[in-house]
Design an enzyme around this catalytic site. Sequence first.
Site, PDB file in Angstrom:
ATOM      1  N   LYS B  93      29.896  40.573  50.365  1.00 30.14           N
ATOM      2  CA  LYS B  93      28.988  39.994  49.367  1.00 30.14           C
ATOM      3  C   LYS B  93      27.838  39.277  50.072  1.00 30.14           C
ATOM      4  O   LYS B  93      26.690  39.379  49.674  1.00 30.14           O
ATOM      5  CB  LYS B  93      29.740  39.003  48.469  1.00 30.14           C
ATOM      6  N   CYS B 177      37.761  25.810  37.274  1.00 28.30           N
ATOM      7  CA  CYS B 177      38.196  26.313  38.582  1.00 28.30           C
ATOM      8  C   CYS B 177      38.730  25.268  39.540  1.00 28.30           C
ATOM      9  O   CYS B 177      39.624  25.596  40.321  1.00 28.30           O
ATOM     10  CB  CYS B 177      37.111  27.161  39.233  1.00 28.30           C
ATOM     11  N   MET B 178      38.213  24.047  39.559  1.00 31.49           N
ATOM     12  CA  MET B 178      38.767  23.112  40.546  1.00 31.49           C
ATOM     13  C   MET B 178      39.023  21.707  40.012  1.00 31.49           C
ATOM     14  O   MET B 178      39.319  20.805  40.777  1.00 31.49           O
ATOM     15  CB  MET B 178      37.950  23.047  41.830  1.00 31.49           C
ATOM     16  N   MET B 352      42.577  29.178  43.172  1.00 29.02           N
ATOM     17  CA  MET B 352      42.848  29.246  41.731  1.00 29.02           C
ATOM     18  C   MET B 352      44.334  29.374  41.395  1.00 29.02           C
ATOM     19  O   MET B 352      44.751  29.065  40.281  1.00 29.02           O
ATOM     20  CB  MET B 352      42.080  30.407  41.112  1.00 29.02           C
ATOM     21  N   GLY B 389      35.621  27.902  44.631  1.00 30.52           N
ATOM     22  CA  GLY B 389      35.105  29.238  44.356  1.00 30.52           C
ATOM     23  C   GLY B 389      33.603  29.315  44.236  1.00 30.52           C
ATOM     24  O   GLY B 389      33.026  30.396  44.311  1.00 30.52           O
ATOM     25  N   GLN B 390      32.945  28.183  44.045  1.00 34.71           N
ATOM     26  CA  GLN B 390      31.505  28.194  43.821  1.00 34.71           C
ATOM     27  C   GLN B 390      30.789  27.446  44.945  1.00 34.71           C
ATOM     28  O   GLN B 390      31.364  26.549  45.566  1.00 34.71           O
ATOM     29  CB  GLN B 390      31.173  27.540  42.477  1.00 34.71           C
TER      30      GLN B 390
END
Lengths: 93, 814
Positions: B93, B177-178, B352, B389-390
């Site tokens: 990615k 997510c967190m 996650m 995740g971000q």
Amino acid sequence: MPVSGLLLTLSTEEHVAAEVVRRLQSRREILLGELQQQWLPVAVDGCDERHSREVHDWIVKLPGVVFVDVVSVHFEDGEQTSSPHALTDCKAA
Amino acid sequence: MKMNATLDRRELLKLSALAGAAAVAASRAGVAAPVAPSGVTAANPDAGIKWDKAPCRFCGTGCHVRVGVKEDRVVAIEGEPLAEVNKGLLCVKGYHVGLALYGRDRLTHPMLRKNGKMERVSWEEAVDVVAKRVLAAPDKFAIYGSGQWTIPEGYVANKLMKAGLSNNHIEPNARLCMASAVTGFLSVYGVDEPAGAYDDLDHCDVLILWGNNMAEMHPVLFSRVIDRRARGGKVKIIDLGTRRTRSSEFADHYLEFKPNGDLAIANGIAHLLIKNGTYDKAFVEQHCNFRQDKTAASLNGESMTFEEYKMALAPFTPEHVAELSGVPAEQIHMLADLFGRRDLHITSTWCMGFNQHNRATDINRLCHSIHLLSGHFGKPGDAPTSLTGQPSACGTAREVGTMCHFLPGGRLVENAEHRAEAEQLWNVPAGRLKPKMGYHTVLMWEKFCTPTNQGGDISTIWVQVTNPGQSLPNLHKLFQAKKGLEDKFLIVSDVYPTATTELADLVLPSAMWVEKNGLYGNSERRTQQWFKMVNPPGEARDDAWQNLAVARRLHDLGHPGLKDKDGKFLFTFQDDAGKEVPVWEWPRYYEMNVDKVLFEDYRRFSRVKHKDLAPYDEYVKARGLRWPVVQQADGTWRETRFRFAEFDDPYVKKGAGVQFYHSSTKDDRAQVWFAPYTPPAEVPDADYPFWLCTGRVLEHWHTGTMTMRIPQLHGAVPYAYVEMHAADAEDRDIGNGDSVLVKTRRGELRLPVWVNGRSRPPRGSLFIPFFDERLLCNLLTLEVTCPISKEPDYKKCAATVVKAGPQAGKVGSI
């Protein structure tokens, strides 16, 4: 088509690594750099996207290639990207 | 150096790529970098490309890339060899990140829904529409952003809401997510974010992946570990999961557990550490208290004695844990034996699998607790570390405090002292900040999708930098129910049409990534800065500007909250000469570095929880710095790799060794938690006999709005699919590629089946990735949340599969 720079981690067994190098040399679309211990830098220049991917997958599957890291990609000549989506009302813009 | 005139351009690119790879090879081999035959390197301007640094736009790893720009377009991406995080490497990615800017359908003009159709409007009209919606009902307005907001963007939105509108209805999608990692850290250490850093991956002897597919989700970090093995280093990898993944292929041990079995496993390890006398008694006596939720779930629980703790763990024998989790008793012994050894360094990572869990805070607590109990803490390689995740879940959502209960710098809206500090820093009158928490994400969307006369008291949501129309759980209830609610108004700032813009009433085109200045904060407390390198398309504009423009319009329309206590506009900007610059006027926005002003304003908040940030200009020079960043006697700024440990953390008292200086019990101790096993909220039954798990794949990032527009990534995994066990498929006469209906109590979805695909769910389990907006797996998922973090559990609900007929589409190709 993107030209990519890859870093291959080869087996620590010398004869296995040597065989990997020999096989890589047989592909004209792969330019090899100097082996640094078990790390081999290469550049891949495929004739199209499918070909590039095929070469990448071929490298990954070579016996003696432990890991393939991607270091760079040039996509200056790349095709314009497209949307896979059915557009919403925003399409009107 | 001038380019060799005879060297054609293609050769130049190849040699440049080879030079980059050779530099990384040399770095790994510990020798000087060779010079490419042509002398061409990424930094050589002779290639006709201008290069600058930026963190990657995608995940929370925080890899740095070198961005090559030519004629106002990103044309090349390289791994940044100077970056400690990735040392010149990128994942699939990452090296395509530049193409994320160039999908054909970029949003380029504001559009307003008029009589059911989207029509182009001017920015002036768009800003006016937003401001008047807010002004009409300020307390029914909400902002929903993300961990993809840059730090200045999140800060502006947060200040606008909390200091300007006295409204705490602001949330980031990081709630999805967190949020559970946050409550885990807070309840154990009294302060958020990991103590360790990625350096732990370079020092650990054992890496335990707790429901964490690091090989696909954080591949550059995973390659750091695999690289150690390639050098002959011995790193034992233990993969604990509910399905086999690419990470399992590299693991020495793969331990497959039943959903929620992780709670039992963690308790089983703790039980054996005490029973065998292998826990670190000295560390525990000096640095730990014991805690549990005796009655209701809460952030801080109640204290318990060591004897009570021991008693609570007594039922978690290896045999009992094996029954609950499905992991054989000898494997529980194996884990406990490893934790019981002092000659090993153990790092645990999770993402996650822990956080999207109906007992998410508890499983976070238990993992920290095993490390504390065994003393595997505070030394390089000994760390429990959550991964995000971000790209700025930590930097913006957590540190800037864009959640409904936070104020910047780790402060809480319910804490009067914290509110007073924030009011003073923002120079607003006492009492301006509202003491009541706003709506958390699930509640915010439920209120928005509920008719006003039935208690739906959120009437307008402004979505920024995220795609809730795809990522919220139970989409029928929490998003699609907005259809037909005429008095509800959805504003969406984004770069592409998405599942969210489909229901939008106003769409605002945004600049993305290197089309604007920015700062992100990654998983290891590292703050990273970049400058704008290319112009956004059409009329797309920075999200920070959008917020400032609306704030100014509200000020001009007379909203009293947009003035500070001296009567000045809440957001003022002065150039180097001290002259005020009206940056809310778009042509003036880049007359000065707005990001720098906002960051310096925010930075004042960072000290109270010892999350000290350096001045903006220090980040310009660096490839990120990990807080606390503390100024030295010689004026330089030093980052911190290992918090709470005297050898590296300047805030630990001399002689203390380890000091948890934000302890919730005010005694410099961390909390070791007991939390019982309970089954998941929804379990398979006769009607819905399968477990359904959702998640991600290597090639696509979250809802796929960017990666699905990159041909190379789209081509690699073009469609979502459902993975199932071969025997389950055979039982139902389902073949590879067959179309099936996956059904839950909330909805159904037609998907192609992938048997023996990339991951291998066990019998009775299904896996669907969520990247494909045409195949919305969140029509199926459950909105049950962790009772403390309010984060939904996307990882387990009950489902069934029915063969649906001919093939629906191709299955992912690799």
